[in-house]
Design a protein around this motif. Structure first.
Motif, PDB file in Angstrom:
ATOM      1  N   ASN A 185       0.829  -1.199   0.000  1.00  0.00           N
ATOM      2  CA  ASN A 185       0.000   0.000   0.000  1.00  0.00           C
ATOM      3  C   ASN A 185       0.869   1.257   0.000  1.00  0.00           C
ATOM      4  OD1 ASN A 185      -2.910  -1.029   0.414  1.00  0.00           O
ATOM      5  ND2 ASN A 185      -1.777  -2.104   2.012  1.00  0.00           N
ATOM      6  N   VAL A 186       0.216   2.368  -0.302  1.00  0.00           N
ATOM      7  CA  VAL A 186       0.856   3.677  -0.307  1.00  0.00           C
ATOM      8  C   VAL A 186       0.275   4.521   0.818  1.00  0.00           C
ATOM      9  CG1 VAL A 186       1.007   5.867  -1.581  1.00  0.00           C
ATOM     10  CG2 VAL A 186       1.365   3.717  -2.770  1.00  0.00           C
ATOM     11  N   VAL A 187       1.105   5.320   1.457  1.00  0.00           N
ATOM     12  CA  VAL A 187       0.649   6.378   2.360  1.00  0.00           C
ATOM     13  C   VAL A 187       1.119   7.705   1.759  1.00  0.00           C
ATOM     14  CG1 VAL A 187       0.844   7.402   4.654  1.00  0.00           C
ATOM     15  CG2 VAL A 187       0.676   4.921   4.404  1.00  0.00           C
ATOM     16  N   SER A 188       0.173   8.636   1.569  1.00  0.00           N
ATOM     17  CA  SER A 188       0.487   9.918   0.929  1.00  0.00           C
ATOM     18  C   SER A 188       0.262  11.070   1.896  1.00  0.00           C
ATOM     19  CB  SER A 188      -0.375  10.111  -0.324  1.00  0.00           C
ATOM     20  OG  SER A 188      -0.014   9.203  -1.332  1.00  0.00           O
ATOM     21  N   PRO A 189       1.323  11.580   2.495  1.00  0.00           N
ATOM     22  CA  PRO A 189       1.190  12.731   3.399  1.00  0.00           C
ATOM     23  C   PRO A 189       1.068  14.038   2.614  1.00  0.00           C
ATOM     24  CG  PRO A 189       3.187  11.437   3.818  1.00  0.00           C
ATOM     25  CD  PRO A 189       2.676  11.046   2.488  1.00  0.00           C
ATOM     26  N   ALA A 190       0.647  15.078   3.340  1.00  0.00           N
ATOM     27  CA  ALA A 190       0.592  16.425   2.782  1.00  0.00           C
ATOM     28  C   ALA A 190       1.076  17.423   3.819  1.00  0.00           C
ATOM     29  CB  ALA A 190      -0.835  16.779   2.359  1.00  0.00           C
ATOM     30  N   ARG A 249      -4.720  -6.085  11.301  1.00  0.00           N
ATOM     31  CA  ARG A 249      -6.012  -5.463  11.032  1.00  0.00           C
ATOM     32  C   ARG A 249      -6.143  -5.019   9.577  1.00  0.00           C
ATOM     33  NH1 ARG A 249      -9.528  -5.078  15.585  1.00  0.00           N
ATOM     34  NH2 ARG A 249      -8.323  -5.874  17.351  1.00  0.00           N
ATOM     35  N   ALA A 250      -5.018  -4.904   8.877  1.00  0.00           N
ATOM     36  CA  ALA A 250      -5.036  -4.431   7.491  1.00  0.00           C
ATOM     37  C   ALA A 250      -4.770  -5.557   6.490  1.00  0.00           C
ATOM     38  CB  ALA A 250      -4.010  -3.323   7.309  1.00  0.00           C
ATOM     39  N   SER A 251      -5.016  -6.792   6.873  1.00  0.00           N
ATOM     40  CA  SER A 251      -4.670  -7.933   6.015  1.00  0.00           C
ATOM     41  C   SER A 251      -5.518  -8.018   4.752  1.00  0.00           C
ATOM     42  CB  SER A 251      -4.806  -9.240   6.810  1.00  0.00           C
ATOM     43  OG  SER A 251      -6.148  -9.428   7.227  1.00  0.00           O
ATOM     44  N   PHE A 252      -6.657  -7.312   4.715  1.00  0.00           N
ATOM     45  CA  PHE A 252      -7.525  -7.335   3.533  1.00  0.00           C
ATOM     46  C   PHE A 252      -7.433  -6.021   2.748  1.00  0.00           C
ATOM     47  CE2 PHE A 252     -11.817  -7.804   1.422  1.00  0.00           C
ATOM     48  CZ  PHE A 252     -11.516  -8.981   0.749  1.00  0.00           C
ATOM     49  N   ILE A 253      -6.396  -5.244   3.027  1.00  0.00           N
ATOM     50  CA  ILE A 253      -6.184  -3.962   2.334  1.00  0.00           C
ATOM     51  C   ILE A 253      -4.895  -4.055   1.537  1.00  0.00           C
ATOM     52  CG2 ILE A 253      -5.826  -1.480   2.606  1.00  0.00           C
ATOM     53  CD1 ILE A 253      -7.305  -1.680   5.279  1.00  0.00           C
ATOM     54  N   THR A 254      -5.002  -3.937   0.226  1.00  0.00           N
ATOM     55  CA  THR A 254      -3.804  -3.927  -0.611  1.00  0.00           C
ATOM     56  C   THR A 254      -4.079  -3.124  -1.878  1.00  0.00           C
ATOM     57  OG1 THR A 254      -2.010  -5.318  -1.473  1.00  0.00           O
ATOM     58  CG2 THR A 254      -4.265  -6.050  -1.942  1.00  0.00           C
ATOM     59  N   GLY A 255      -3.035  -2.484  -2.389  1.00  0.00           N
ATOM     60  CA  GLY A 255      -3.177  -1.650  -3.572  1.00  0.00           C
ATOM     61  C   GLY A 255      -3.889  -0.340  -3.316  1.00  0.00           C
ATOM     62  N   THR A 256      -3.912   0.090  -2.058  1.00  0.00           N
ATOM     63  CA  THR A 256      -4.647   1.291  -1.665  1.00  0.00           C
ATOM     64  C   THR A 256      -3.689   2.448  -1.384  1.00  0.00           C
ATOM     65  OG1 THR A 256      -6.647   0.249  -0.792  1.00  0.00           O
ATOM     66  CG2 THR A 256      -5.934   2.231   0.305  1.00  0.00           C
ATOM     67  N   ASN A 257      -4.183   3.655  -1.615  1.00  0.00           N
ATOM     68  CA  ASN A 257      -3.444   4.865  -1.263  1.00  0.00           C
ATOM     69  C   ASN A 257      -4.150   5.525  -0.094  1.00  0.00           C
ATOM     70  OD1 ASN A 257      -2.067   7.293  -1.089  1.00  0.00           O
ATOM     71  ND2 ASN A 257      -2.219   7.775  -3.262  1.00  0.00           N
ATOM     72  N   LEU A 258      -3.547   5.438   1.068  1.00  0.00           N
ATOM     73  CA  LEU A 258      -4.108   6.054   2.276  1.00  0.00           C
ATOM     74  C   LEU A 258      -3.545   7.464   2.394  1.00  0.00           C
ATOM     75  CD1 LEU A 258      -5.702   6.097   4.874  1.00  0.00           C
ATOM     76  CD2 LEU A 258      -3.902   4.759   5.964  1.00  0.00           C
ATOM     77  N   ARG A 259      -4.385   8.448   2.124  1.00  0.00           N
ATOM     78  CA  ARG A 259      -3.930   9.838   2.121  1.00  0.00           C
ATOM     79  C   ARG A 259      -4.037  10.423   3.522  1.00  0.00           C
ATOM     80  NH1 ARG A 259      -7.512  10.804  -2.773  1.00  0.00           N
ATOM     81  NH2 ARG A 259      -8.615  12.244  -1.393  1.00  0.00           N
ATOM     82  N   VAL A 260      -2.897  10.820   4.060  1.00  0.00           N
ATOM     83  CA  VAL A 260      -2.837  11.466   5.367  1.00  0.00           C
ATOM     84  C   VAL A 260      -2.593  12.941   5.088  1.00  0.00           C
ATOM     85  CG1 VAL A 260      -1.742  11.435   7.644  1.00  0.00           C
ATOM     86  CG2 VAL A 260      -1.887   9.330   6.299  1.00  0.00           C
ATOM     87  N   ASP A 261      -3.647  13.625   4.645  1.00  0.00           N
ATOM     88  CA  ASP A 261      -3.475  14.957   4.083  1.00  0.00           C
ATOM     89  C   ASP A 261      -4.400  16.018   4.673  1.00  0.00           C
ATOM     90  OD1 ASP A 261      -5.939  14.395   2.977  1.00  0.00           O
ATOM     91  OD2 ASP A 261      -5.239  14.324   0.903  1.00  0.00           O
ATOM     92  N   GLY A 262      -5.150  15.675   5.717  1.00  0.00           N
ATOM     93  CA  GLY A 262      -6.038  16.654   6.330  1.00  0.00           C
ATOM     94  C   GLY A 262      -7.108  17.186   5.400  1.00  0.00           C
ATOM     95  N   GLY A 263      -7.375  16.457   4.309  1.00  0.00           N
ATOM     96  CA  GLY A 263      -8.386  16.894   3.350  1.00  0.00           C
ATOM     97  C   GLY A 263      -7.837  17.775   2.242  1.00  0.00           C
ATOM     98  N   SER A 264      -6.495  17.819   2.097  1.00  0.00           N
ATOM     99  CA  SER A 264      -5.889  18.742   1.133  1.00  0.00           C
ATOM    100  C   SER A 264      -6.189  18.387  -0.310  1.00  0.00           C
ATOM    101  CB  SER A 264      -4.372  18.783   1.347  1.00  0.00           C
ATOM    102  OG  SER A 264      -3.758  19.674   0.450  1.00  0.00           O
ATOM    103  N   VAL A 265      -6.159  17.097  -0.639  1.00  0.00           N
ATOM    104  CA  VAL A 265      -6.443  16.680  -2.016  1.00  0.00           C
ATOM    105  C   VAL A 265      -7.927  16.843  -2.282  1.00  0.00           C
ATOM    106  CG1 VAL A 265      -6.440  14.732  -3.626  1.00  0.00           C
ATOM    107  CG2 VAL A 265      -4.489  15.098  -2.108  1.00  0.00           C
TER     108      VAL A 265
END
Length: 268
Positions: A185-190, A249-265
């Motif tokens: 998975n990807v984590v995208s901060p802002a 807890r995240a074993s069924f999550i893959t190929g996802t982009n979790l944006r940690v951006d405070g709603g910026s995007v």
């Protein structure tokens, strides 16, 4: 939340400060053995000394294949096979010293070096570790991207395009290994208040009378007005997302982009 990370081995690249350091500390707090990798082993040693047992400082350059291979061998010898890979190393490369340049001013060499740092380094580390994860039937690959990979500015397009490529790369890796117990998975901060961001903001007009702790909040309304929560992020915000994605807890999550951006995007 029971993350079930006790005893797992994690590798965090770019772990000497900021987001990488926060991720390493958070995984260590969950009971994982953590290898912190960066070019400056001295900076890493100060962190691992504070963490104590289960923390290992490894000096290496992710853009150098030989340096990386030696580091990975050291990590496996001292901590065991890597279960959790956090590809955090990345950033802008500039031969002029100026980072946020318009498209016309970015030379080919800086495009290539920025892509090497943000994309090929991830290819290199993941290629070295993911097959063994798949053989063991369990693994986590978490790539730290950026909001710029989805919502680019008119400057620093070499960086934004590299992070966009990283997002696509992660999606492909997720399809490659999901059936063998490895999720990616990807984590995208802002706009996260890190030492690097503070250094950049200190160069802005109006920064002369501000304390380092005030810089990110002061410039946030002008530089990132779309952050809906109204504050800069902090490294611990990103680290919390990484810990979740690393957990059972995240074993069924893959190929996802979790944006940690405070709603910026702006897009959903």
């Amino acid at each position: 939340m029971d993350t079930q990370l006790n005893g797992r081995t994690a590798l965090v690249t770019g772990a000497s400060q900021g987001i990488g350091e926060a991720i390493a500390r958070a995984l260590h707090a969950e009971g994982a053995k953590v290898a912190l990798l960066a070019r400056s082993e001295a900076k890493l040693a100060a962190i691992t000394d504070a963490l104590g047992e289960r923390a290992l400082a490894v000096g290496a350059d992710v853009t150098n294949e030989e340096s990386l291979a030696q580091a990975l061998a050291t990590i496996e010898a001292k901590l065991g096979p890597v279960d959790i890979l956090v590809n955090n190393a990345g950033g802008l490369r500039s031969s002029t010293g100026e980072l946020f340049r318009p498209f016309e001013d970015i030379p080919d060499a800086d495009w290539l070096e920025t892509w090497e740092f943000n994309v090929l380094s991830v290819v290199r580390v993941t290629r070295a570790l993911a097959p063994a994860m798949a053989e063991r039937g369990w693994g986590r690959i978490i790539n730290i991207s950026s909001e710029s990979g989805i919502q680019p500015d008119a400057v620093a397009l070499e960086y934004a395009s590299a992070k966009s490529a990283l997002n696509i790369l992660t999606k492909g890796i997720s399809k490659t290994y999901a059936s063998r117990g490895v999720v990616a998975n990807v984590v995208s901060p802002a706009y996260v208040d890190t030492p690097i961001l503070r250094d950049l903001l200190a160069q802005q007009e109006g920064a002369e009378k501000l304390l380092p702790d005030e810089l990110a909040a002061h410039f946030q309304p002008a530089l990132r007005p779309n952050i809906a929560v109204g504050r800069p992020g902090n490294p611990e915000d990103v680290a919390a997302a990484v810990v979740f994605l690393a957990s059972e807890r995240a074993s069924f999550i893959t190929g996802t982009n979790l944006r940690v951006d405070g709603g910026s995007v702006m897009a959903i």
